[in-house]
Design an enzyme around this catalytic site. Structure first.
Site, PDB file in Angstrom:
ATOM      1  N   TYR A  82       0.809  -1.234   0.000  1.00 29.13           N
ATOM      2  CA  TYR A  82       0.000   0.000   0.000  1.00 29.13           C
ATOM      3  C   TYR A  82       0.840   1.280   0.000  1.00 29.13           C
ATOM      4  O   TYR A  82       2.036   1.232   0.171  1.00 29.13           O
ATOM      5  CB  TYR A  82      -1.112  -0.021   1.032  1.00 29.13           C
ATOM      6  N   GLU A  83       0.152   2.392  -0.261  1.00 25.84           N
ATOM      7  CA  GLU A  83       0.832   3.694  -0.479  1.00 25.84           C
ATOM      8  C   GLU A  83       1.818   3.615  -1.640  1.00 25.84           C
ATOM      9  O   GLU A  83       2.870   4.241  -1.601  1.00 25.84           O
ATOM     10  CB  GLU A  83       1.558   4.159   0.789  1.00 25.84           C
ATOM     11  N   GLY A  84       1.473   2.871  -2.663  1.00 26.00           N
ATOM     12  CA  GLY A  84       2.361   2.705  -3.809  1.00 26.00           C
ATOM     13  C   GLY A  84       3.210   1.466  -3.627  1.00 26.00           C
ATOM     14  O   GLY A  84       4.093   1.435  -2.768  1.00 26.00           O
TER      15      GLY A  84
END
Lengths: 593, 593
Positions: free
Chosen positions: B434-436
């Site tokens: 997550y978050e890229g």
């Protein structure tokens, strides 16, 4: 949901083009013609894709349940087990005398990869039975073989291996389970065993537990351990089932994965057991199973990586995200597929170049087991004994890394259970642990196997690599540059590490053991490098001869070049670590952690 | 069950001895005296160990449930959340004007590590709120700030970030969620968002969703994306809660881990939304949150590794298996503890030397964020912007590897859920995604950050490392040999990789991008190497000055020596891979996979 397609073509390439098995001087191999193995693999692939794979998620979601001592397997497992039995798959490489088909182990291994890749938890019921039957085959009396093997080969009865106790995993000398000799020659077994895969379930009429225990009054520690056959139901003279024995499943474990397989706490309460093999020689008998079991676990590492890879490829081709930096590749779509992105490629190539070489390594190892058993070849036995911890440890460590990479291709969809990628990772994790945790494999390799028979087998390995390079060098510039030279460099690193151990392990064995994990990994890389060199040579020859399947061989060469360029250089890092010795590893007091 | 002890002493060492924060010229830092931070960290450690950690397994086992649109969090979460709120922890580094305590970000980060390590799923409710509040703080109107921030700082209302849709994760230009302008200046938001952490739950009176959507008639693709505030309950003029808004949780995901956090499918059906920041500048507003969020995720990678490590140490000291090869160490027991074995040491040292340097890296990064925000320092802003993908990608990749290693120390007990080690691994896995996803971090680093502002920031980084080595060399032979020289070599490798990208990326950008993952990892190693050099210097100075805590500093030096000797050499491998360019990575047609 994930799918699985058996890599039949790749297996055929390995068996026939690379290893040329029908030409090998191993009894039974002459029958393994291309069409014959092709037909078997085709059929095994079908059952894998159509029967076992669809049950993989079911097994994960439902798990096994224990109620009143009865373990229920997931929906559909029993019917699928019947189908596998009816197809004769459970006795593929077992003797005809006991209802098997007497095929070489190498073929059983190829089929085993497919079954494990499509459903590891399910396949373990059969795998454990195979291991237990092998031990009875090797160490049982004629009467024991006649009583148990026909049923176990057919998987009407399944088998288990009982080693671990709550307080002892690797260190079996601490074992507390006792065997009390009885007047009739049997024993009363009392104790608790844990982590017993397939310990109790509803798919077989009887379960044959092989149990390590200490005979009362025997030697202390590991030297007093014997192996016993403890059937769930006692077997009457006529082979029919008698009374329930004093063994019961006390609990099943909640685990990270392989939920479809029941991992049982088994309580032995004066259960009747029969000595298998000699008194106090239980470890030896158990180790008969262990080498095969460890190769089988290495194969599971490959199998989960292969299944995960296949699904990562599907997703990378389907999922549209972003544009290729070198220019739009899917102009009619809103975005390009993931597979255009270099880092996705890097990940897929890591996976592909690993699985194909790992498959070669496993099948090559299986031919050594066949050579050792069927041709009574001591050198082959020594070599596979050396390589077993590498196959188990390296292939499961890397296999796990690869499932994690495959899962990563899915982004957030890899983390939710719906897509099945999490299961591959969770299932693959166990292979690094069971049949001897990978740290124990590294210890076995460096602490035992390197020096075995005066270091004869590791020298033979190095000689083999050297000879291979020498025999094949100078014929094809591209092969020399892309394959033989990197292999030579990696092999030199490995030898330098071995030399470091010899020179520094004498004064302090920790100088060797602190590098054992790195050594196992660099050994694995050299083996996969050797496999790639052999596959590349085969493919280059095929292309030179004007094969009509050029695309396959070009792909093989490109995949191999990736491994040699991008993975094999890891040996230098492992060597650098090893050469720092034990000082930094052992510097701290236990209290300082 | 696992336990957790906050590494307060280590944090104090970093804040005061290594980074000397009170001497840093950053507004607010002058208040961060040793006793003051000590008291705060002590208190945060207590709540972590006593309140959050005991709920970690509960959250994993119970998970969240959705019934009639209502999400129930696990037993005890709500009470613990109240306790965290009452302690003022949710507004630690938020402005006093909105009820916060205005502490620097670095202190919030230290506390965040403790909270995440003890219960990641729980702490995410607060963490997402912090991110959303930060975006409103940076881009909201005064009225928006006054309406939402006091409630969000107190966590009476929590926040979410809504980016992903079923068909688009990273490629947000493909977004379909629409915002229809209304006459009153608000918008009607319609669409579906997935993977929304804390999207719906029972611990807050209101939930403030920050939602990316495209305003009807705006530019195509990513340039037409705007950010909206969409409250679950509309807020009346007087601040009281009004009608339920047209947003609902349609489903919660079954996941590999972080079961205690509700991961929601959020359906927006003409929900009222308010533009946050400028029209069509939604990505910019979202990225305000993103840098902090990514540092926060990197911190989670460290946090899970730390918690897992602590428990691996406990087990390695308790569990008796085998004997030390150099002689019995526990003669009164049946066996020696695991920690005597070199490969167990190797694993624990891998973990310890990683977590301590990762903690330094994160706190150092947090000081840069403070410097950028509080002292308006553009260079600090540029440097943290460069390092953000390294912190996120490297620390979560390695953090995950370390939880896997910690789990491995437990053998079979690590695989069953009872001991809690599986949860660390399953929870840590999400941070790589997550978050890229980490591949996107590597792309951001190599494709954007390296060249940002004409390459100014990466040059500044190299200059800083060079200056550090120059300024500190020649004073202490052991430090030179064990720390500065390895750091110099690793930094040279990193520069060589950057040079390779410059020379070869021009003709084909794939030559750079194919090495992006390796570059991110070698950059991470150099950063941790720099951290170790700085910590080692601090400890060496303390020892030279006759510290009364010699054991702490000796341990620090020994741990650092391990990292420099055993981990830092990885840079050479990464460089070797990078220098093979894109050829082998991109060789295959998509159809050949």
């Amino acid at each position: 949901m994930p799918s699985y397609t058996a890599p039949t073509k790749d297996m055929q390439f390995l068996l026939h083009d690379v290893f040329k098995i029908t030409e090998a001087d191993i009894p039974g191999y002459e029958e393994l013609e291309r069409d014959f193995t092709g037909a078997i693999l085709e059929e095994a692939g079908k059952i894998s894709s159509e029967v076992l794979q669809p049950l993989n998620a079911v097994g994960d979601t439902e798990g096994c349940t224990l109620e009143n001592g009865v373990v229920r397997t997931p929906t559909g497992f029993k019917a699928a087990f019947e189908q596998v039995k009816e197809g004769g798959w459970t006795g593929l490489d077992m003797p005809e005398a006991y209802g098997g088909q007497n095929m070489p182990y190498v073929l059983g291994t190829a089929v085993g990869e497919m079954f494990s890749a499509s459903n590891q938890a399910f396949t373990m019921y059969q795998g454990l039975t195979h291991g237990a039957a092998s031990a009875i085959l090797a160490h049982g009396s004629e009467a024991q073989k006649d009583t148990y093997l026909p049923k176990m080969v057919a998987c009407d009865w399944t088998g288990t291996m009982n080693l671990t106790e709550p307080h002892c995993g690797t260190d079996l000398g601490l074992m507390r389970t006792r065997a009390e000799p009885q007047e009739d020659g049997s024993y009363k077994i009392t104790g608790q065993k844990i982590f017993i895969s397939a310990g109790e379930h509803d798919m077989a009429d009887n379960i044959i537990h092989l149990v390590l225990a200490k005979i009362t009054g025997g030697p202390e520690g590991i030297k007093g351990v014997s192996l016993f056959i403890v059937p769930k139901f006692l077997v009457n003279e006529d082979g029919s089932l008698g009374a329930r024995n004093g063994v019961a499943c006390g609990n099943i474990e909640e685990k990270m994965g392989i939920h479809g397989n029941s991992t049982c706490v088994m309580n032995y309460d004066g259960a009747t057991g029969y000595l298998l093999g000699q008194e106090h020689k239980g470890m030896r008998a158990m180790f008969t199973m262990m080498n095969e079991a460890r190769l089988g676990v290495g194969m599971q590492g490959l199998a989960q990586a292969e299944a995960a890879y296949q699904n990562a490829v599907v997703y990378a081709k389907d999922r549209l995200q972003g544009r290729a930096v070198t220019g739009v590749e899917n102009p009619d779509g809103p975005a390009d597929p993931l597979i255009v992105h270099p880092d996705i490629r890097r990940s897929l190539m890591d996976q592909k170049s690993f699985t194909e070489a790992a498959r070669a390594f496993i099948l090559w190892g299986a031919t050594m087991i066949d050579r050792a058993h069927r041709a009574d070849d001591k050198d082959a036995d020594g070599l596979i004994s050396l390589l077993t911890p590498v196959i188990k440890g390296f292939l499961t460590d890397k296999g796990y890394d690869m499932t994690v990479q495959a899962q990563q291709v899915y982004g957030g969809h890899g983390y939710i259970e719906e897509w099945g990628m999490s299961q591959f990772t969770r299932d693959a994790r166990i292979a690094m642990i069971y049949e001897g945790a990978n740290g124990v494999q590294a210890l076995d390799l460096v602490g035992r196997k390197l020096a075995q028979d005066g270091g004869k087998h590791v020298m033979a390995f190095f000689d083999m690599v050297k000879s291979y390079i020498k025999e094949n060098a100078g014929q094809n510039e591209a092969l020399d540059r892309d394959f033989l030279e990197p292999l030579k460099a990696a092999s030199k690193d490995l030898q330098a590490a071995g030399m470091y151990f010899m020179q520094n392990g004498m004064k302090n064995p920790n100088n060797a053991l602190a590098g054992s994990n790195d050594f196992m990994h660099m050994f694995g890389h050299v083996c996969l490098g050797l496999m790639w060199a052999r596959m590349a040579k085969t493919s280059a020859d095929a292309l030179a001869a004007g094969t009509d399947d050029a695309a396959f061989h070009e792909t093989k060469l490109a995949t191999g070049r990736y491994y040699m360029a991008r993975q094999l250089p890891a040996t230098a890092m492992h060597l650098a670590r090893i050469q720092t010795g034990a000082d930094t590893v052992m510097a701290l007091d236990a209290a300082s952690f």
